[in-house]
Design a protein around this motif. Structure first.
Motif, PDB file in Angstrom:
ATOM      1  N   LYS A  95       0.879  -1.180   0.000  1.00 26.10           N
ATOM      2  CA  LYS A  95       0.000   0.000   0.000  1.00 26.10           C
ATOM      3  C   LYS A  95       0.913   1.226   0.000  1.00 26.10           C
ATOM      4  CE  LYS A  95      -2.117   1.154   3.830  1.00 26.10           C
ATOM      5  NZ  LYS A  95      -3.062   1.171   4.966  1.00 26.10           N
ATOM      6  N   GLU A  96       0.933   1.912  -1.152  1.00 21.32           N
ATOM      7  CA  GLU A  96       1.748   3.119  -1.277  1.00 21.32           C
ATOM      8  C   GLU A  96       0.853   4.329  -1.013  1.00 21.32           C
ATOM      9  OE1 GLU A  96       5.233   4.568  -4.186  1.00 21.32           O
ATOM     10  OE2 GLU A  96       3.371   4.019  -5.205  1.00 21.32           O
ATOM     11  N   LEU A  97       1.253   5.165  -0.089  1.00 20.51           N
ATOM     12  CA  LEU A  97       0.451   6.311   0.320  1.00 20.51           C
ATOM     13  C   LEU A  97       0.861   7.569  -0.428  1.00 20.51           C
ATOM     14  CD1 LEU A  97       0.728   5.677   4.167  1.00 20.51           C
ATOM     15  CD2 LEU A  97      -0.979   4.788   2.587  1.00 20.51           C
ATOM     16  N   ALA A  98      -0.133   8.387  -0.765  1.00 19.99           N
ATOM     17  CA  ALA A  98       0.131   9.690  -1.387  1.00 19.99           C
ATOM     18  C   ALA A  98      -0.789  10.720  -0.749  1.00 19.99           C
ATOM     19  CB  ALA A  98      -0.113   9.638  -2.896  1.00 19.99           C
ATOM     20  N   LEU A  99      -0.230  11.853  -0.383  1.00 21.27           N
ATOM     21  CA  LEU A  99      -1.022  12.923   0.205  1.00 21.27           C
ATOM     22  C   LEU A  99      -2.004  13.480  -0.818  1.00 21.27           C
ATOM     23  CD1 LEU A  99       1.854  14.800   2.068  1.00 21.27           C
ATOM     24  CD2 LEU A  99       0.180  13.201   3.048  1.00 21.27           C
ATOM     25  N   VAL A 100      -3.053  14.092  -0.332  1.00 24.19           N
ATOM     26  CA  VAL A 100      -4.043  14.727  -1.192  1.00 24.19           C
ATOM     27  C   VAL A 100      -3.537  16.124  -1.544  1.00 24.19           C
ATOM     28  CG1 VAL A 100      -6.427  15.543  -1.338  1.00 24.19           C
ATOM     29  CG2 VAL A 100      -5.894  13.458  -0.069  1.00 24.19           C
ATOM     30  N   GLN A 101      -3.611  16.469  -2.815  1.00 21.28           N
ATOM     31  CA  GLN A 101      -3.246  17.827  -3.229  1.00 21.28           C
ATOM     32  C   GLN A 101      -4.203  18.805  -2.574  1.00 21.28           C
ATOM     33  OE1 GLN A 101      -2.933  18.617  -7.420  1.00 21.28           O
ATOM     34  NE2 GLN A 101      -1.950  16.653  -7.824  1.00 21.28           N
ATOM     35  N   GLY A 102      -3.657  19.889  -2.029  1.00 21.22           N
ATOM     36  CA  GLY A 102      -4.496  20.918  -1.417  1.00 21.22           C
ATOM     37  C   GLY A 102      -5.280  21.656  -2.490  1.00 21.22           C
ATOM     38  N   GLY A 103      -6.504  22.035  -2.152  1.00 17.66           N
ATOM     39  CA  GLY A 103      -7.341  22.685  -3.147  1.00 17.66           C
ATOM     40  C   GLY A 103      -7.886  24.014  -2.682  1.00 17.66           C
ATOM     41  N   GLY A 104      -8.541  24.677  -3.593  1.00 17.13           N
ATOM     42  CA  GLY A 104      -9.087  25.985  -3.309  1.00 17.13           C
ATOM     43  C   GLY A 104     -10.462  25.955  -2.673  1.00 17.13           C
ATOM     44  N   TYR A 118     -10.624  15.108  -5.766  1.00 16.14           N
ATOM     45  CA  TYR A 118      -9.423  14.914  -4.949  1.00 16.14           C
ATOM     46  C   TYR A 118      -8.399  14.197  -5.807  1.00 16.14           C
ATOM     47  CZ  TYR A 118     -12.517  16.034  -1.088  1.00 16.14           C
ATOM     48  OH  TYR A 118     -13.406  16.659  -0.249  1.00 16.14           O
ATOM     49  N   PHE A 119      -7.153  14.666  -5.735  1.00 16.59           N
ATOM     50  CA  PHE A 119      -6.095  14.127  -6.589  1.00 16.59           C
ATOM     51  C   PHE A 119      -4.847  13.877  -5.759  1.00 16.59           C
ATOM     52  CE2 PHE A 119      -9.020  16.600  -9.089  1.00 16.59           C
ATOM     53  CZ  PHE A 119      -9.289  15.759 -10.150  1.00 16.59           C
ATOM     54  N   PRO A 120      -4.113  12.798  -6.084  1.00 18.60           N
ATOM     55  CA  PRO A 120      -2.921  12.492  -5.302  1.00 18.60           C
ATOM     56  C   PRO A 120      -1.824  13.519  -5.518  1.00 18.60           C
ATOM     57  CG  PRO A 120      -3.199  10.899  -7.095  1.00 18.60           C
ATOM     58  CD  PRO A 120      -4.385  11.803  -7.113  1.00 18.60           C
ATOM     59  N   GLY A 121      -1.112  13.766  -4.430  1.00 16.19           N
ATOM     60  CA  GLY A 121       0.026  14.679  -4.464  1.00 16.19           C
ATOM     61  C   GLY A 121       1.316  13.902  -4.245  1.00 16.19           C
ATOM     62  N   SER A 122       2.122  14.317  -3.295  1.00 18.21           N
ATOM     63  CA  SER A 122       3.421  13.686  -3.062  1.00 18.21           C
ATOM     64  C   SER A 122       3.285  12.368  -2.303  1.00 18.21           C
ATOM     65  CB  SER A 122       4.340  14.644  -2.304  1.00 18.21           C
ATOM     66  OG  SER A 122       3.754  15.008  -1.074  1.00 18.21           O
ATOM     67  N   LEU A 123       4.228  11.467  -2.546  1.00 20.69           N
ATOM     68  CA  LEU A 123       4.261  10.177  -1.864  1.00 20.69           C
ATOM     69  C   LEU A 123       4.547  10.396  -0.383  1.00 20.69           C
ATOM     70  CD1 LEU A 123       6.223   8.067  -4.490  1.00 20.69           C
ATOM     71  CD2 LEU A 123       3.753   8.137  -4.092  1.00 20.69           C
ATOM     72  N   SER A 124       3.910   9.572   0.454  1.00 22.33           N
ATOM     73  CA  SER A 124       4.059   9.805   1.895  1.00 22.33           C
ATOM     74  C   SER A 124       4.108   8.530   2.730  1.00 22.33           C
ATOM     75  CB  SER A 124       2.916  10.692   2.393  1.00 22.33           C
ATOM     76  OG  SER A 124       1.688  10.011   2.250  1.00 22.33           O
ATOM     77  N   GLY A 125       4.448   7.391   2.135  1.00 25.28           N
ATOM     78  CA  GLY A 125       4.600   6.202   2.956  1.00 25.28           C
ATOM     79  C   GLY A 125       4.368   4.902   2.219  1.00 25.28           C
ATOM     80  N   ILE A 126       4.795   3.831   2.874  1.00 23.81           N
ATOM     81  CA  ILE A 126       4.623   2.463   2.357  1.00 23.81           C
ATOM     82  C   ILE A 126       4.236   1.555   3.526  1.00 23.81           C
ATOM     83  CG2 ILE A 126       5.783   0.418   1.414  1.00 23.81           C
ATOM     84  CD1 ILE A 126       5.764   2.355  -0.750  1.00 23.81           C
ATOM     85  N   ASP A 127       3.134   0.829   3.355  1.00 24.64           N
ATOM     86  CA  ASP A 127       2.728  -0.221   4.286  1.00 24.64           C
ATOM     87  C   ASP A 127       2.661  -1.524   3.497  1.00 24.64           C
ATOM     88  OD1 ASP A 127       2.389   1.548   6.443  1.00 24.64           O
ATOM     89  OD2 ASP A 127       0.305   1.932   5.922  1.00 24.64           O
ATOM     90  N   VAL A 128       2.957  -2.642   4.158  1.00 22.75           N
ATOM     91  CA  VAL A 128       2.999  -3.934   3.487  1.00 22.75           C
ATOM     92  C   VAL A 128       2.314  -4.988   4.359  1.00 22.75           C
ATOM     93  CG1 VAL A 128       4.533  -5.758   2.608  1.00 22.75           C
ATOM     94  CG2 VAL A 128       5.135  -3.355   2.275  1.00 22.75           C
ATOM     95  N   MET A 129       1.556  -5.868   3.713  1.00 23.98           N
ATOM     96  CA  MET A 129       0.985  -7.058   4.360  1.00 23.98           C
ATOM     97  C   MET A 129       1.639  -8.285   3.733  1.00 23.98           C
ATOM     98  SD  MET A 129      -3.155  -6.319   4.269  1.00 23.98           S
ATOM     99  CE  MET A 129      -3.594  -7.949   4.861  1.00 23.98           C
ATOM    100  N   VAL A 130       1.962  -9.263   4.575  1.00 23.92           N
ATOM    101  CA  VAL A 130       2.565 -10.509   4.098  1.00 23.92           C
ATOM    102  C   VAL A 130       1.792 -11.675   4.706  1.00 23.92           C
ATOM    103  CG1 VAL A 130       4.618 -11.981   4.154  1.00 23.92           C
ATOM    104  CG2 VAL A 130       4.861  -9.501   3.899  1.00 23.92           C
ATOM    105  N   LYS A 131       1.388 -12.622   3.857  1.00 27.15           N
ATOM    106  CA  LYS A 131       0.697 -13.814   4.358  1.00 27.15           C
ATOM    107  C   LYS A 131       1.709 -14.934   4.564  1.00 27.15           C
ATOM    108  CE  LYS A 131      -3.375 -16.648   3.946  1.00 27.15           C
ATOM    109  NZ  LYS A 131      -4.579 -16.964   3.168  1.00 27.15           N
ATOM    110  N   ASP A 132       1.809 -15.373   5.813  1.00 27.15           N
ATOM    111  CA  ASP A 132       2.710 -16.458   6.186  1.00 27.15           C
ATOM    112  C   ASP A 132       2.141 -17.078   7.464  1.00 27.15           C
ATOM    113  OD1 ASP A 132       4.811 -17.974   7.395  1.00 27.15           O
ATOM    114  OD2 ASP A 132       6.289 -16.838   6.261  1.00 27.15           O
ATOM    115  N   SER A 133       1.472 -18.204   7.330  1.00 23.21           N
ATOM    116  CA  SER A 133       0.754 -18.799   8.456  1.00 23.21           C
ATOM    117  C   SER A 133       1.676 -19.263   9.577  1.00 23.21           C
ATOM    118  CB  SER A 133      -0.118 -19.955   7.978  1.00 23.21           C
ATOM    119  OG  SER A 133       0.669 -20.961   7.381  1.00 23.21           O
TER     120      SER A 133
END
Length: 193
Positions: A95-104, A118-133
């Motif tokens: 899951k790659e995160l991107a901030l929302v562009q500020g608007g008027g 609403y439109f994506p702005g700059s990148l702001s993070g990475i989250d990952v899920m891994v399946k391994d029982s």
């Protein structure tokens, strides 16, 4: 060398090139010997399953997760899910995160050629899920990892996030859909034969 021999050699070389993998990237998760997850690479070439957003402007200014969430999964694991309704062992979801562009507008939206939204702005993070029982039996077979909630660069390796940060919400609300918010990703609700 005869024309026919050149043609045969050319065909053999072409077959070797076509049959060989185009990338030597390792499939699935990569862990250090200490059990830390290595930041996945190449995920933007995986299947993009969706990009939901819950902006601050629609949540009294304080959404818990106000960024765009662009979610990617390896094609083989996506296809497996479509056929079986669950994810196979070794599945990695990024899951790659991107901030929302500020608007008027007061709700934070902006005007564009395609309309107000609403439109994506700059990148702001990475989250990952891994399946391994085996590794993550205590959190319904999934491990959750955060490589940073800030602009790149991100951490190269991280430990599993405490269950209260991610896993507990997934267990409480989406355990029946293999720990994934399937209802927000139409591609995951489409079965194939």
């Amino acid at each position: 060398m005869s024309f026919r021999l050149k043609l045969i050699i050319g065909a053999l070389l072409l077959t070797a090139v076509v049959a060989s993998p185009q990338s030597d990237e390792k499939k699935g998760p990569v862990f250090t010997k200490d059990g830390q997850l290595v930041l996945p690479t190449g995920y933007r070439s995986w299947v993009f399953i969706g990009g939901p957003i819950t902006p601050n402007a629609l949540n009294d200014g304080h959404a818990p997760f106000p960024e765009f969430h662009s979610v990617y999964i390896e094609k083989e694991n996506f296809r497996y899910y479509q056929k079986n309704g669950k994810f196979p062992e070794g599945t990695v979801m990024v899951k790659e995160l991107a901030l929302v562009q500020g608007g008027g507008h007061t709700d934070g939206s902006i005007d564009s050629a395609s309309g107000r939204g609403y439109f994506p702005g700059s990148l702001s993070g990475i989250d990952v899920m891994v399946k391994d029982s085996k590794r993550f039996a205590g959190t319904n077979d999934w491990g959750f990892f955060t490589f940073g909630h800030h602009a790149p660069p991100y951490e190269a390796v991280v430990n599993e996030s405490p269950s209260k940060e991610c896993a507990s919400c997934h267990i409480a609300f989406v355990a029946k859909t293999d720990m994934v918010w399937v209802q927000y990703y139409p591609l995951l609700k489409t079965k194939i034969d």
